[in-house]
Design a protein around this motif. Structure first.
Motif, PDB file in Angstrom:
ATOM      1  N   ASP A 107       0.804  -1.236   0.000  1.00 53.60           N
ATOM      2  CA  ASP A 107       0.000   0.000   0.000  1.00 53.60           C
ATOM      3  C   ASP A 107       0.834   1.283   0.000  1.00 53.60           C
ATOM      4  N   LEU A 108       2.073   1.220  -0.465  1.00 52.95           N
ATOM      5  CA  LEU A 108       2.921   2.401  -0.467  1.00 52.95           C
ATOM      6  C   LEU A 108       2.371   3.484  -1.383  1.00 52.95           C
ATOM      7  N   LEU A 109       1.888   3.094  -2.538  1.00 53.07           N
ATOM      8  CA  LEU A 109       1.341   4.083  -3.475  1.00 53.07           C
ATOM      9  C   LEU A 109       0.098   4.754  -2.902  1.00 53.07           C
ATOM     10  N   MET A 110      -0.765   3.983  -2.254  1.00 53.02           N
ATOM     11  CA  MET A 110      -1.975   4.547  -1.662  1.00 53.02           C
ATOM     12  C   MET A 110      -1.614   5.544  -0.545  1.00 53.02           C
ATOM     13  N   LEU A 111      -0.618   5.184   0.269  1.00 50.05           N
ATOM     14  CA  LEU A 111      -0.206   6.079   1.353  1.00 50.05           C
ATOM     15  C   LEU A 111       0.424   7.360   0.812  1.00 50.05           C
ATOM     16  N   PHE A 112       1.230   7.259  -0.245  1.00 51.16           N
ATOM     17  CA  PHE A 112       1.785   8.459  -0.875  1.00 51.16           C
ATOM     18  C   PHE A 112       0.670   9.353  -1.397  1.00 51.16           C
ATOM     19  N   SER A 113      -0.320   8.751  -2.033  1.00 51.04           N
ATOM     20  CA  SER A 113      -1.439   9.511  -2.577  1.00 51.04           C
ATOM     21  C   SER A 113      -2.233  10.210  -1.467  1.00 51.04           C
ATOM     22  N   ALA A 114      -2.494   9.489  -0.381  1.00 42.40           N
ATOM     23  CA  ALA A 114      -3.238  10.081   0.737  1.00 42.40           C
ATOM     24  C   ALA A 114      -2.447  11.218   1.375  1.00 42.40           C
ATOM     25  N   ASN A 115      -1.142  11.027   1.512  1.00 36.21           N
ATOM     26  CA  ASN A 115      -0.294  12.067   2.094  1.00 36.21           C
ATOM     27  C   ASN A 115      -0.278  13.303   1.195  1.00 36.21           C
ATOM     28  N   PHE A 116      -0.160  13.090  -0.107  1.00 39.06           N
ATOM     29  CA  PHE A 116      -0.159  14.203  -1.049  1.00 39.06           C
ATOM     30  C   PHE A 116      -1.479  14.961  -1.003  1.00 39.06           C
ATOM     31  N   ASN A 117      -2.594  14.235  -0.965  1.00 36.85           N
ATOM     32  CA  ASN A 117      -3.907  14.886  -0.888  1.00 36.85           C
ATOM     33  C   ASN A 117      -4.069  15.658   0.412  1.00 36.85           C
ATOM     34  N   PHE A 118      -3.570  15.116   1.520  1.00 37.40           N
ATOM     35  CA  PHE A 118      -3.628  15.792   2.814  1.00 37.40           C
ATOM     36  C   PHE A 118      -2.852  17.102   2.787  1.00 37.40           C
ATOM     37  N   ILE A 119      -1.642  17.047   2.222  1.00 46.70           N
ATOM     38  CA  ILE A 119      -0.801  18.251   2.174  1.00 46.70           C
ATOM     39  C   ILE A 119      -1.383  19.287   1.222  1.00 46.70           C
ATOM     40  N   THR A 120      -1.890  18.850   0.074  1.00 44.35           N
ATOM     41  CA  THR A 120      -2.450  19.835  -0.862  1.00 44.35           C
ATOM     42  C   THR A 120      -3.752  20.429  -0.344  1.00 44.35           C
ATOM     43  N   TYR A 130      -4.607  20.899   2.980  1.00 44.21           N
ATOM     44  CA  TYR A 130      -4.458  21.710   4.196  1.00 44.21           C
ATOM     45  C   TYR A 130      -3.171  22.517   4.264  1.00 44.21           C
ATOM     46  N   GLY A 131      -2.304  22.384   3.281  1.00 41.45           N
ATOM     47  CA  GLY A 131      -1.125  23.228   3.162  1.00 41.45           C
ATOM     48  C   GLY A 131      -0.157  23.148   4.327  1.00 41.45           C
ATOM     49  N   VAL A 132       0.260  24.328   4.795  1.00 45.34           N
ATOM     50  CA  VAL A 132       1.269  24.425   5.848  1.00 45.34           C
ATOM     51  C   VAL A 132       0.788  23.777   7.139  1.00 45.34           C
ATOM     52  N   MET A 133      -0.488  23.886   7.422  1.00 48.12           N
ATOM     53  CA  MET A 133      -1.015  23.267   8.636  1.00 48.12           C
ATOM     54  C   MET A 133      -0.814  21.742   8.591  1.00 48.12           C
ATOM     55  N   ALA A 134      -0.996  21.147   7.426  1.00 48.28           N
ATOM     56  CA  ALA A 134      -0.789  19.700   7.281  1.00 48.28           C
ATOM     57  C   ALA A 134       0.675  19.343   7.492  1.00 48.28           C
ATOM     58  N   LEU A 135       1.574  20.179   7.009  1.00 49.46           N
ATOM     59  CA  LEU A 135       3.002  19.926   7.203  1.00 49.46           C
ATOM     60  C   LEU A 135       3.367  19.991   8.679  1.00 49.46           C
ATOM     61  N   MET A 136       2.798  20.954   9.395  1.00 53.12           N
ATOM     62  CA  MET A 136       3.090  21.095  10.830  1.00 53.12           C
ATOM     63  C   MET A 136       2.468  19.964  11.644  1.00 53.12           C
ATOM     64  N   GLU A 137       1.379  19.392  11.161  1.00 51.79           N
ATOM     65  CA  GLU A 137       0.694  18.317  11.883  1.00 51.79           C
ATOM     66  C   GLU A 137       1.256  16.934  11.583  1.00 51.79           C
ATOM     67  N   GLY A 138       2.349  16.866  10.861  1.00 54.39           N
ATOM     68  CA  GLY A 138       2.996  15.584  10.629  1.00 54.39           C
ATOM     69  C   GLY A 138       3.013  15.122   9.194  1.00 54.39           C
ATOM     70  N   GLY A 139       2.477  15.907   8.294  1.00 51.87           N
ATOM     71  CA  GLY A 139       2.459  15.517   6.890  1.00 51.87           C
ATOM     72  C   GLY A 139       3.848  15.417   6.294  1.00 51.87           C
ATOM     73  N   LEU A 140       4.737  16.327   6.691  1.00 56.07           N
ATOM     74  CA  LEU A 140       6.104  16.295   6.186  1.00 56.07           C
ATOM     75  C   LEU A 140       6.864  15.094   6.739  1.00 56.07           C
ATOM     76  N   ARG A 141       6.687  14.839   8.031  1.00 52.79           N
ATOM     77  CA  ARG A 141       7.352  13.684   8.641  1.00 52.79           C
ATOM     78  C   ARG A 141       6.869  12.387   7.993  1.00 52.79           C
ATOM     79  N   GLN A 142       5.574  12.285   7.771  1.00 56.02           N
ATOM     80  CA  GLN A 142       5.038  11.089   7.136  1.00 56.02           C
ATOM     81  C   GLN A 142       5.572  10.935   5.717  1.00 56.02           C
ATOM     82  N   PHE A 143       5.719  12.037   4.999  1.00 52.45           N
ATOM     83  CA  PHE A 143       6.272  11.977   3.653  1.00 52.45           C
ATOM     84  C   PHE A 143       7.699  11.447   3.679  1.00 52.45           C
ATOM     85  N   VAL A 144       8.510  11.946   4.616  1.00 54.24           N
ATOM     86  CA  VAL A 144       9.894  11.475   4.746  1.00 54.24           C
ATOM     87  C   VAL A 144       9.923   9.986   5.093  1.00 54.24           C
ATOM     88  N   GLU A 145       9.043   9.559   5.988  1.00 49.75           N
ATOM     89  CA  GLU A 145       8.972   8.136   6.350  1.00 49.75           C
ATOM     90  C   GLU A 145       8.560   7.284   5.154  1.00 49.75           C
TER      91      GLU A 145
END
Length: 92
Positions: free
Chosen positions: A33-46, A48-63
């Motif tokens: 499910d790596l592709l699905m998780l990447f897609s969900a993370n991308f949709n979350f960041i797009t 909610y923007g900066v708020m999503a990055l501060m709430e862990g979206g960036l960390r999840q992307f790196v992981e």
């Protein structure tokens, strides 16, 4: 490192075969499910923007990126074992 790879890929056939199965399983686990998780993370960041990055979206992307590279490493090890086994039966 080269001697370790040589021992993995060109060691006894039974050990190379067992390692090939282990690496295939690890590849399946890390890429599930790596592709699905990447897609969900991308949709979350797009969405909610900066708020999503501060709430862990960036960390999840790196992981997810690290998990992708780990999955790739297991795939390469699987293919190395496969080629090591096939080289034993292929005529030179």
């Amino acid at each position: 490192m080269k001697s370790l790879m040589n021992a993995l890929f060109n060691g006894p056939a039974w050990r190379t075969f067992l390692l090939m199965g282990m690496f295939a399983g690890l590849f399946a686990i890390t890429s599930y499910d790596l592709l699905m998780l990447f897609s969900a993370n991308f949709n979350f960041i797009t969405a909610y923007g900066v708020m999503a990055l501060m709430e862990g979206g960036l960390r999840q992307f790196v992981e997810l990126v690290i998990s992708g590279y780990l999955s790739l490493a297991f795939y390469i090890l699987f293919k190395g074992c496969l080629y090591g086994l096939l080289a034993r039966v292929a005529p030179h």
